[in-house]
Design a protein around this motif. Structure first.
Motif, PDB file in Angstrom:
ATOM      1  N   THR A  44       0.830  -1.203   0.000  1.00  0.00           N
ATOM      2  CA  THR A  44       0.000   0.000   0.000  1.00  0.00           C
ATOM      3  C   THR A  44       0.867   1.256   0.000  1.00  0.00           C
ATOM      4  O   THR A  44       0.566   2.231  -0.696  1.00  0.00           O
ATOM      5  CB  THR A  44      -0.948   0.004   1.221  1.00  0.00           C
ATOM      6  OG1 THR A  44      -1.735  -1.187   1.185  1.00  0.00           O
ATOM      7  CG2 THR A  44      -1.858   1.216   1.217  1.00  0.00           C
ATOM      8  N   ARG A  63      -5.734   0.417  -8.300  1.00  0.00           N
ATOM      9  CA  ARG A  63      -5.109   0.148  -6.996  1.00  0.00           C
ATOM     10  C   ARG A  63      -5.329  -1.326  -6.607  1.00  0.00           C
ATOM     11  O   ARG A  63      -4.420  -1.984  -6.108  1.00  0.00           O
ATOM     12  CB  ARG A  63      -5.675   1.070  -5.910  1.00  0.00           C
ATOM     13  CG  ARG A  63      -5.282   2.528  -6.062  1.00  0.00           C
ATOM     14  CD  ARG A  63      -5.903   3.389  -4.966  1.00  0.00           C
ATOM     15  NE  ARG A  63      -5.353   3.082  -3.659  1.00  0.00           N
ATOM     16  CZ  ARG A  63      -4.248   3.625  -3.146  1.00  0.00           C
ATOM     17  NH1 ARG A  63      -3.592   4.533  -3.819  1.00  0.00           N
ATOM     18  NH2 ARG A  63      -3.826   3.281  -1.953  1.00  0.00           N
ATOM     19  N   LEU A  67      -2.524  -4.180  -5.782  1.00  0.00           N
ATOM     20  CA  LEU A  67      -2.523  -4.946  -4.526  1.00  0.00           C
ATOM     21  C   LEU A  67      -2.560  -6.454  -4.788  1.00  0.00           C
ATOM     22  O   LEU A  67      -2.202  -7.242  -3.918  1.00  0.00           O
ATOM     23  CB  LEU A  67      -3.700  -4.525  -3.643  1.00  0.00           C
ATOM     24  CG  LEU A  67      -3.570  -3.141  -3.015  1.00  0.00           C
ATOM     25  CD1 LEU A  67      -4.890  -2.693  -2.397  1.00  0.00           C
ATOM     26  CD2 LEU A  67      -2.438  -3.116  -1.987  1.00  0.00           C
TER      27      LEU A  67
END
Length: 187
Positions: A44, A63, A67
């Motif tokens: 992150t 995002r 991840l």
């Protein structure tokens, strides 16, 4: 099954053999053995540093991809014929090589024929491609839609098969209609 990046990637991974290969059909009816490489997840903090570096908010779907995997090589049939989804480091390196790209455009992937960008100034339908020059073609997709379409097309360059009606240029970041559409399509 929920429609998100993880579900889309899990569906692809279920079809890939234990050797990270999948038989695909390419244009013209050729059959090829495609290889796949998925990088480990990004932290992150790395994703937040990328946002800070470019001073943008990255789309949530993108995002989510980072991840899951900090980059991937999809549908690699050799000779550079694949889709590279850049790692965070590759994004930074690629952006440094591209002088004066339209503000808020982040390079996130590469086909042999084009580079794929996210326009972070748009909330929906923010994917663009660039095959060189100053013109960016509007794909009218989110990252989730783009990666799903790429997978459903077995890595074939679907961007070349759809008419690019709207575009932006380096000099003018407004969406514009293609000249051939305004003047009428002539064979």
């Amino acid at each position: 099954m929920e429609y998100n990046i993880k579900a889309i990637l899990d569906g692809l991974k279920q079809r890939i053999s234990t050797n990270d290969e999948l038989i695909i059909q390419t244009p013209g009816g050729n059959i090829e053995m495609a290889k796949f490489y998925f990088s480990p997840p990004a932290e992150t903090e790395e994703i937040d540093r990328l946002s800070t570096l470019f001073q943008v908010n990255l789309p949530q779907e993108y995002r989510e991809f980072l991840l899951q995997h900090n980059g991937a090589k999809l549908f690699d049939i050799g000779f550079g014929e694949c889709t590279d989804i850049y790692s965070i480091n590759e994004i930074v390196e690629t952006a440094e090589l591209m002088p004066d790209i339209v503000p808020n455009f982040i390079p996130v992937a590469r086909h042999p024929s084009c580079t794929i960008f996210i326009d972070t100034s748009r909330e929906k339908k923010y994917m663009f491609s660039q095959a060189g020059g100053s013109e960016f073609n509007f794909l009218a997709m989110s990252f989730k839609e783009w990666i799903e379409t790429l997978i459903l097309s077995s890595g074939n360059y679907f961007e070349e098969r759809i008419p690019q009606l709207l575009f932006k240029t380096i000099d003018d970041s407004e969406l514009k209609i293609k000249k051939w559409l305004i003047e009428g399509y002539k064979l």
